[in-house]
Design an enzyme around this catalytic site. Structure first.
Site, PDB file in Angstrom:
ATOM      1  N   TYR A 171      63.320  72.682  33.046  1.00  0.00           N
ATOM      2  CA  TYR A 171      62.313  71.757  33.589  1.00  0.00           C
ATOM      3  C   TYR A 171      60.907  72.249  33.256  1.00  0.00           C
ATOM      4  O   TYR A 171      60.060  71.482  32.778  1.00  0.00           O
ATOM      5  CB  TYR A 171      62.506  71.637  35.108  1.00  0.00           C
ATOM      6  CG  TYR A 171      61.770  70.485  35.742  1.00  0.00           C
ATOM      7  CD1 TYR A 171      62.309  69.192  35.708  1.00  0.00           C
ATOM      8  CD2 TYR A 171      60.550  70.662  36.382  1.00  0.00           C
ATOM      9  CE1 TYR A 171      61.637  68.128  36.297  1.00  0.00           C
ATOM     10  CE2 TYR A 171      59.879  69.611  36.972  1.00  0.00           C
ATOM     11  CZ  TYR A 171      60.428  68.349  36.928  1.00  0.00           C
ATOM     12  OH  TYR A 171      59.764  67.294  37.520  1.00  0.00           O
ATOM     13  N   LYS A 175      58.470  70.067  30.793  1.00  0.00           N
ATOM     14  CA  LYS A 175      57.244  69.486  31.353  1.00  0.00           C
ATOM     15  C   LYS A 175      56.006  70.047  30.652  1.00  0.00           C
ATOM     16  O   LYS A 175      55.020  69.332  30.444  1.00  0.00           O
ATOM     17  CB  LYS A 175      57.195  69.706  32.870  1.00  0.00           C
ATOM     18  CG  LYS A 175      58.278  68.920  33.613  1.00  0.00           C
ATOM     19  CD  LYS A 175      58.182  67.432  33.341  1.00  0.00           C
ATOM     20  CE  LYS A 175      59.180  66.614  34.116  1.00  0.00           C
ATOM     21  NZ  LYS A 175      59.048  65.162  33.897  1.00  0.00           N
TER      22      LYS A 175
HETATM   23  N1  LIG Z   1      59.561  64.164  42.743  1.00  0.00           N
HETATM   24  C1  LIG Z   1      58.778  65.179  42.381  1.00  0.00           C
HETATM   25  O1  LIG Z   1      58.475  66.093  43.171  1.00  0.00           O
HETATM   26  C2  LIG Z   1      58.230  65.240  40.987  1.00  0.00           C
HETATM   27  C3  LIG Z   1      57.183  66.152  40.744  1.00  0.00           C
HETATM   28  C4  LIG Z   1      56.672  66.232  39.453  1.00  0.00           C
HETATM   29  C5  LIG Z   1      57.173  65.427  38.458  1.00  0.00           C
HETATM   30  N2  LIG Z   1      58.200  64.564  38.729  1.00  0.00           N
HETATM   31  C6  LIG Z   1      58.681  63.742  37.618  1.00  0.00           C
HETATM   32  O2  LIG Z   1      58.533  62.388  37.947  1.00  0.00           O
HETATM   33  C7  LIG Z   1      59.495  61.617  37.244  1.00  0.00           C
HETATM   34  C8  LIG Z   1      60.211  60.692  38.221  1.00  0.00           C
HETATM   35  O3  LIG Z   1      60.903  61.485  39.162  1.00  0.00           O
HETATM   36  P1  LIG Z   1      61.258  60.986  40.630  1.00  0.00           P
HETATM   37  O4  LIG Z   1      60.895  62.079  41.539  1.00  0.00           O
HETATM   38  O5  LIG Z   1      60.725  59.624  40.857  1.00  0.00           O
HETATM   39  O6  LIG Z   1      62.848  60.997  40.542  1.00  0.00           O
HETATM   40  P2  LIG Z   1      63.959  59.888  40.834  1.00  0.00           P
HETATM   41  O7  LIG Z   1      65.235  60.618  40.671  1.00  0.00           O
HETATM   42  O8  LIG Z   1      63.668  59.187  42.111  1.00  0.00           O
HETATM   43  O9  LIG Z   1      63.767  58.845  39.652  1.00  0.00           O
HETATM   44  C9  LIG Z   1      64.092  59.155  38.344  1.00  0.00           C
HETATM   45  C10 LIG Z   1      64.589  57.901  37.676  1.00  0.00           C
HETATM   46  O10 LIG Z   1      64.796  58.214  36.285  1.00  0.00           O
HETATM   47  C11 LIG Z   1      66.015  57.624  35.900  1.00  0.00           C
HETATM   48  N3  LIG Z   1      66.558  58.331  34.755  1.00  0.00           N
HETATM   49  C12 LIG Z   1      67.099  59.562  34.699  1.00  0.00           C
HETATM   50  N4  LIG Z   1      67.535  59.837  33.467  1.00  0.00           N
HETATM   51  C13 LIG Z   1      67.265  58.744  32.715  1.00  0.00           C
HETATM   52  C14 LIG Z   1      67.475  58.415  31.360  1.00  0.00           C
HETATM   53  N5  LIG Z   1      68.117  59.245  30.525  1.00  0.00           N
HETATM   54  N6  LIG Z   1      67.035  57.223  30.914  1.00  0.00           N
HETATM   55  C15 LIG Z   1      66.419  56.355  31.740  1.00  0.00           C
HETATM   56  N7  LIG Z   1      66.230  56.591  33.036  1.00  0.00           N
HETATM   57  C16 LIG Z   1      66.633  57.782  33.513  1.00  0.00           C
HETATM   58  C17 LIG Z   1      66.910  57.714  37.123  1.00  0.00           C
HETATM   59  O11 LIG Z   1      68.001  56.798  37.045  1.00  0.00           O
HETATM   60  C18 LIG Z   1      65.926  57.413  38.239  1.00  0.00           C
HETATM   61  O12 LIG Z   1      65.858  56.029  38.490  1.00  0.00           O
HETATM   62  C19 LIG Z   1      60.408  62.614  36.542  1.00  0.00           C
HETATM   63  O13 LIG Z   1      60.000  62.758  35.200  1.00  0.00           O
HETATM   64  C20 LIG Z   1      60.155  63.890  37.304  1.00  0.00           C
HETATM   65  O14 LIG Z   1      60.426  65.035  36.528  1.00  0.00           O
HETATM   66  C21 LIG Z   1      58.724  64.440  39.976  1.00  0.00           C
END
Ligand SMILES: NC(=O)c1ccc[n+]([C@@H]2O[C@H](COP(=O)([O-])OP(=O)(O)OC[C@H]3O[C@@H](n4cnc5c(N)ncnc54)[C@H](O)[C@@H]3O)[C@@H](O)[C@H]2O)c1
Length: 266
Positions: A171, A175
């Site tokens: 990760y 990132k």
């Molecule tokens: N939640 C956090 O704390 C956080 C912090 C920093 C960054 N992020 C980043 O934000 C983004 C969204 O995360 P989130 O927290 O909303 O998570 P989440 O799990 O709620 O949503 C992620 C979505 O991505 C979809 N997904 C996964 N693999 C996929 C693929 N191969 N093709 C298409 N869709 C796919 C999933 O089905 C899901 O709907 C991610 O890139 C995550 O790394 C999240």
């Protein structure tokens, strides 16, 4: 590309509008992607919600239409080149243009590095890094043909720093790659009207992080490292998403906007 005259006093609310624009969201079925699809539709965009979970994408598009916005949905797996290529072709056929891409699809597979399998490493690289490349390429080529567009990828504070919640090497690596892909694409495409930025959030409570938030002591430990003394929720990204997607950020490209409660300022 939006440009203002030297003496212009813009109508600031207009700078944040996306009327008639088409915004594609990857990973739009949940969490941050779902929030982004709603936010952009509230300012006039048609939100094209894509996700590898096509049912969730369809549900989010229905939520937006029920709220009075424009939205449609597609099944798209960002790690699968043929899925990305064919979905963008379908979107182009239906919409004629793509103005905004929110690259949100992402996964995390936590393991101590000494136990991390190559298979799990490659799964994370495929979605978080290759997925950003494929979606950026397919959206970007259409934006370049139009001479304008805005790409906003979701990176992470872990793209800037490493943290105490170790055992997440893939990760951190992917990132950080998103942060520098943002810069590289901004430099490559800037003179053809396409802006590329990313948002680097701290811990937000979503499906991805629910297991952490329910772990004993996690919130307290995170809080100690957060100057603003709180973790976040997807809505905390609404302003950053709107700013970077819209003409309000017309002179901003290659930037990684931390929305992290001050985490990386320590
Ligand atoms: N939640 C956090 O704390 C956080 C912090 C920093 C960054 N992020 C980043 O934000 C983004 C969204 O995360 P989130 O927290 O909303 O998570 P989440 O799990 O709620 O949503 C992620 C979505 O991505 C979809 N997904 C996964 N693999 C996929 C693929 N191969 N093709 C298409 N869709 C796919 C999933 O089905 C899901 O709907 C991610 O890139 C995550 O790394 C999240």
């Amino acid at each position: 590309m939006t440009e203002y005259s030297a003496s212009a006093i813009p109508q600031v609310a207009d700078m944040f509008r996306l009327d008639g624009k088409v915004a594609v969201i990857t990973g739009g079925g949940s969490g941050i992607g779902r929030l982004a699809a709603h936010v952009l539709s509230q300012v006039g965009a048609s939100s094209i919600v894509t996700d590898r979970d096509g049912d969730r994408a369809a549900e989010v598009a229905a939520e937006i239409r029920n709220a009075g916005g424009h939205a449609s949905s597609y099944h798209m797996d960002v790690a699968d080149e043929s899925s990305v290529v064919s979905t963008f072709a379908e979107i182009e056929a239906a919409q004629s243009r793509i103005d905004v891409l929110i690259g949100c699809a992402g996964i995390s597979i936590r393991a101590q590095t000494e136990d991390l399998t190559l298979e799990d490493w490659e799964k994370v690289v495929a979605v978080n890094q290759t997925g950003i490349f494929l979606a950026s390429r397919e959206a970007g080529k259409r934006m370049l043909a139009q001479g304008e567009g805005s790409i906003v990828n979701i990176s992470s504070k872990w793209g800037h720093v490493a943290g105490p919640f170790n055992g997440n090497l893939s990760y951190h690596a992917t990132k950080a790659a998103v942060v520098n892909m943002t810069r590289a694409l901004a430099v490559e495409w800037g003179n053809r009207g396409v802006r590329v930025n990313d948002i680097a959030p701290t811990f937000l409570r979503t499906a991805m992080t629910e297991h952490l938030f329910t772990q004993q002591g996690f919130v307290e430990q995170a809080m100690d490292l957060l100057p603003l003394r709180r973790t976040g929720v997807p809505a905390d990204l609404a302003g950053a998403l709107l700013y970077l997607a819209s003409p309000a950020s017309a002179l901003v490209t290659g930037h990684s906007l931390v929305v992290d409660g001050g985490w990386t300022a320590r």
